[in-house]
Design an enzyme around this catalytic site. Structure first.
Site, PDB file in Angstrom:
ATOM      1  CG  ASN A  57       2.858  -1.114   3.037  1.00 21.82           C
ATOM      2  OD1 ASN A  57       2.263  -2.111   2.620  1.00 21.82           O
ATOM      3  ND2 ASN A  57       4.052  -0.766   2.609  1.00 21.82           N
ATOM      4  N   GLY A  58       1.620  -3.418   5.246  1.00 27.38           N
ATOM      5  CA  GLY A  58       2.249  -4.610   5.814  1.00 27.38           C
ATOM      6  C   GLY A  58       1.181  -5.581   6.283  1.00 27.38           C
ATOM      7  CE  LYS A  95       7.576  -0.992 -11.039  1.00 32.05           C
ATOM      8  NZ  LYS A  95       7.803  -1.886 -12.193  1.00 32.05           N
ATOM      9  CG  HIS A 132       7.851 -33.639 -23.996  1.00 34.54           C
ATOM     10  ND1 HIS A 132       7.979 -34.975 -24.306  1.00 34.54           N
ATOM     11  CD2 HIS A 132       9.011 -33.053 -24.392  1.00 34.54           C
ATOM     12  CE1 HIS A 132       9.162 -35.188 -24.842  1.00 34.54           C
ATOM     13  NE2 HIS A 132       9.809 -34.039 -24.910  1.00 34.54           N
ATOM     14  NE  ARG A 190       4.199   1.514  -1.470  1.00 38.36           N
ATOM     15  CZ  ARG A 190       5.329   0.879  -1.251  1.00 38.36           C
ATOM     16  NH1 ARG A 190       6.350   1.091  -2.030  1.00 38.36           N
ATOM     17  NH2 ARG A 190       5.447   0.028  -0.254  1.00 38.36           N
ATOM     18  CE  LYS A 218       6.165  -7.155 -18.226  1.00 38.60           C
ATOM     19  NZ  LYS A 218       7.191  -7.690 -17.411  1.00 38.60           N
ATOM     20  CB  CYS A 245      -0.862   0.013   1.246  1.00 42.27           C
ATOM     21  SG  CYS A 245      -1.734  -1.528   1.504  1.00 42.27           S
ATOM     22  CD  GLU A 294       3.493  -8.533 -15.248  1.00 41.43           C
ATOM     23  OE1 GLU A 294       3.914  -8.454 -14.089  1.00 41.43           O
ATOM     24  OE2 GLU A 294       4.141  -8.106 -16.229  1.00 41.43           O
ATOM     25  CD1 TRP A 328      -2.615  -4.551  -4.873  1.00 41.61           C
ATOM     26  CD2 TRP A 328      -1.983  -5.851  -3.179  1.00 41.61           C
ATOM     27  NE1 TRP A 328      -2.423  -5.809  -5.363  1.00 41.61           N
ATOM     28  CE2 TRP A 328      -2.034  -6.636  -4.352  1.00 41.61           C
ATOM     29  CE3 TRP A 328      -1.614  -6.479  -1.997  1.00 41.61           C
ATOM     30  CZ2 TRP A 328      -1.728  -7.991  -4.365  1.00 41.61           C
ATOM     31  CZ3 TRP A 328      -1.304  -7.825  -2.007  1.00 41.61           C
ATOM     32  CH2 TRP A 328      -1.368  -8.563  -3.192  1.00 41.61           C
ATOM     33  CD  GLU A 383       9.502 -10.259 -18.283  1.00 42.33           C
ATOM     34  OE1 GLU A 383       9.230 -11.079 -17.384  1.00 42.33           O
ATOM     35  OE2 GLU A 383       9.209  -9.059 -18.215  1.00 42.33           O
TER      36      GLU A 383
HETATM   37  C1  G6P Z   1       5.449  -7.527  -8.529  1.00 47.93           C
HETATM   38  C2  G6P Z   1       5.446  -6.717  -9.808  1.00 47.93           C
HETATM   39  C3  G6P Z   1       6.328  -7.387 -10.859  1.00 47.93           C
HETATM   40  C4  G6P Z   1       7.712  -7.609 -10.296  1.00 47.93           C
HETATM   41  C5  G6P Z   1       7.691  -8.402  -8.987  1.00 47.93           C
HETATM   42  C6  G6P Z   1       9.042  -8.425  -8.308  1.00 47.93           C
HETATM   43  O1  G6P Z   1       4.749  -8.719  -8.733  1.00 47.93           O
HETATM   44  O2  G6P Z   1       4.125  -6.568 -10.298  1.00 47.93           O
HETATM   45  O3  G6P Z   1       6.407  -6.568 -12.008  1.00 47.93           O
HETATM   46  O4  G6P Z   1       8.487  -8.287 -11.236  1.00 47.93           O
HETATM   47  O5  G6P Z   1       6.777  -7.793  -8.077  1.00 47.93           O
HETATM   48  O6  G6P Z   1       9.371  -7.125  -7.919  1.00 47.93           O
HETATM   49  P1  G6P Z   1      10.835  -6.612  -7.636  1.00 47.93           P
HETATM   50  O7  G6P Z   1      10.661  -5.187  -7.216  1.00 47.93           O
HETATM   51  O8  G6P Z   1      11.365  -7.458  -6.517  1.00 47.93           O
HETATM   52  O9  G6P Z   1      11.631  -6.755  -8.871  1.00 47.93           O
END
Ligand code: G6P
Length: 599
Positions: free
Chosen positions: A100-101, A594, A495, A27, A476, A2, A479, A74, A472
């Site tokens: 937050n936490g 994020k 497989h 956040r 992307k 958050c 997400e 969040w 990756e």
């Molecule tokens: C969240 C974000 C991702 C990110 C991951 C790890 O899930 O949405 O985009 O890759 O955290 O975050 P970091 O800050 O540790 O790279």
């Protein structure tokens, strides 16, 4: 997870809080709220949904005062609704908190408080803190917060106000919190962008520290109440670096920033063909590298395994941080734990790092956010230096992490006395130009995206060092467009996944030139034979591939180890343009945040 901002000073508080929340929306953004303290009165406004709803509501009311705290949420405990949004108040409405936490022992604390007559209104763990502070309050907010926190297990970044006290109490354990120092004004926030417009002078609170801030100053103590020496730091990022610079979304801006971002990662780190990393320990003695990370950073770690094993000749393992921390890993003192994290705050990555430290491994962080928790807990670090990344889906941090891993691999190789391949160094310097070249396909990729925007599934395939690139690419797309996508090693499709292939299944192949190209072409034939529609990322001149491919995206050629960086660019653009064509909220995809500071 958050976002928190608090203000005390002589300016209008509401605009400062709202502006701060806007900067922190990455956040969390399922609900938001503010609480203003004015002349012995607390006024709270909370709204479910995007921050704009809160802004619109506040606009209809006449509310302001010299002290305020605000929060963008969040959800962890309790669904996103108005009742569960922060700030939370005590029974009498005299104390307000933003948190937050996660409070791990909240259900036992809740029972205890209810036994003492407290009425808990929300389903959150956070509200408990307001009631605990109320329980201990005897005309001194600082002492009451300190006493309350003695009972709390778990993580917190916290800001607390009382209607009768002209101060904000901030406390931290496990969730980031900074104090901003202004003229006749002070701030508390979970991240720098929230206060950067007002001050560049900040103090990063450490775990188990508390700050009491008033208009005229601050005092930092530990949770036992002893004064601790604080370090005031000057932020170098400009507000301009955080704005969108004319791009529709932060994500697109960040994709296009990659040539510059990679130059910044490389700057000063290679001189006369020698790698200059300030690693505090002797890497010659390391027998194994253990990489730990989450999400996109885990993918860069997977690429790192190929790179470290081929360049540095060092056995490398890669773990999801959330798995590593609980699987009782066997760690030795000559292991090097590499924690990769854009934010430097990801709870699982941090916990994995602490586990490795406990078992005496050497530790190194590859992190973007300067001063973040991971950077303060590792022995050595490589900063990405790519500037703030705001889009939730990571792009420039990812490619920079791969560059950093290459630098680390070259550094280890050099320190081992092995000859460093000058071709790789040359290619590193050419990367920014080659990325810029790859970005020129944006318009073509947009057209391809329009054709595929209604697909329900996608497969991404690659081999060798480009297998994690396929993972990756799929992540992307998932997400930001909410299309189901999977990444696989190309040879592995027979497989299982080949059963999914028909004319409705787009298959993205990463098939740039290397020793596996011919083998990947065979895999493409297998897909073609089953009427799968192929989009291929290729180097110039691959005529054979063109014949069996529906859509070709060209990227410049480079050495195998660096190819993931260039090959990721079109995959980022493809995901972006598909999501954009579908009208998605690209920078703030649903359910994601994020910075994930809870496990
Ligand atoms: C969240 C974000 C991702 C990110 C991951 C790890 O899930 O949405 O985009 O890759 O955290 O975050 P970091 O800050 O540790 O790279």
């Amino acid at each position: 997870m958050c976002g928190i901002i608090g203000y005390i000073g002589d300016k209008k508080t509401i605009p400062i809080l709202i502006n701060g929340l806007q900067k922190l929306e990455y956040r969390g953004y399922d609900s938001a709220g503010v609480c203003i303290s004015n002349n012995g009165d607390l006024k709270t406004i909370k709204k479910k949904g995007k921050l704009q709803k809160l802004v619109d509501t506040i606009a209809t009311q006449d509310i302001d005062g010299p002290i305020g705290i605000a929060h963008t949420r969040w959800a962890t405990h309790g669904e996103p609704n108005e009742k569960n949004a922060h700030p939370h108040l005590d029974c009498k409405g005299e104390i307000a908190i933003v948190h937050n936490g996660i409070i791990e022992n909240y259900s036992s604390l809740k029972k205890l408080l209810e036994k003492h007559g407290h009425k808990i209104e929300s389903d959150t763990d956070s509200e408990i803190i307001a009631h605990l502070v109320e329980k201990f309050y005897k005309d001194d907010l600082e002492s009451a917060v300190r006493e309350a926190l003695q009972l709390v297990d778990g993580a917190f970044g916290l800001a607390v106000i009382h209607k009768n006290e002209k101060k904000i109490i901030a406390a931290r354990r496990g969730s980031p919190l900074i104090i901003g120092i202004g003229k006749n004004e002070m701030f508390v926030a979970s991240d720098v962008p929230a206060i950067l417009e007002h001050t560049k002078k900040v103090i990063y609170l450490n775990d188990n520290e508390m700050a009491t801030i008033s208009q005229g100053g601050y005092e930092i103590k530990n949770l036992e109440g002893k004064r601790v020496a604080e370090k005031v730091e000057e932020i170098k990022w400009t507000i301009d670096q955080i704005e969108k610079k004319g791009f529709k979304h932060f994500m697109l801006k960040e994709i296009f920033e990659q040539p510059e971002a990679i130059s910044n990662t490389l700057r000063g780190r290679i001189k006369e063909d020698r790698i200059k990393l300030s690693v505090n320990f002797d890497v010659k003695d390391i027998s194994r590298v253990l990489i730990t990370a989450c999400g996109t950073s885990w993918h860069s770690g997977l690429i790192g395994k190929y790179i470290l094993e081929s360049i540095a000749q060092i056995p490398t393992e890669v773990d999801y941080a959330s798995e590593f921390r609980y699987r009782k890993p066997l760690i030795k003192s000559d292991d090097l734990l590499v924690a990769i994290s854009q934010s430097g705050e990801t709870a699982d990555t941090l916990a994995a790092l602490r586990e490795a430290k406990e078992q005496n491994a050497k530790t190194l962080g590859i992190v973007n956010v300067v001063g973040s928790t991971i950077t303060r807990e590792v022995e050595s670090g490589i900063y990405l230096h790519v500037g703030p990344e705001i889009g939730v889906a990571s792009t420039k941090a990812f490619t920079s992490q791969v560059v950093s891993l290459i630098l680390l691999a070259l550094h280890i190789r050099q320190e081992k006395g092995l000859k460093v391949d000058k071709k790789i160094i040359k290619e590193l310097f050419r990367l920014p130009k080659k990325i810029a070249e790859a970005l020129k396909s944006a318009e073509d990729i947009k057209k391809i995206a329009d054709k595929f925007k209604d697909s329900k599934n996608f497969l991404y395939l690659g081999r060798g060092v480009n297998f994690p690139v396929a993972l990756e690419g799929a992540l992307k797309l998932k997400e930001i467009s909410y299309i189901h996508a999977e990444g696989y090693p190309a040879a592995e499709i027979k497989h299982g996944p080949i059963a999914l292939i028909d004319e409705d299944m787009p298959v993205v192949f990463v098939v740039t030139k290397n020793n596996l190209t011919q083998k990947t072409i065979s895999n493409m034939q297998e897909v073609k034979a089953r009427e799968g529609r192929i989009i291929a990322i290729v180097n110039k001149g691959d005529k054979e591939i063109k014949k069996i491919t529906d859509y070709v995206i060209m990227v410049p050629e480079t050495v195998d180890e660096l190819s993931p960086i260039i090959n990721s660019i079109p995959l980022q653009l493809l995901a972006y343009y598909i999501a954009e064509a579908k009208g998605m909220d690209v920078d703030k995809p649903r359910n994601l945040a994020k910075s994930v500071t809870v496990e």
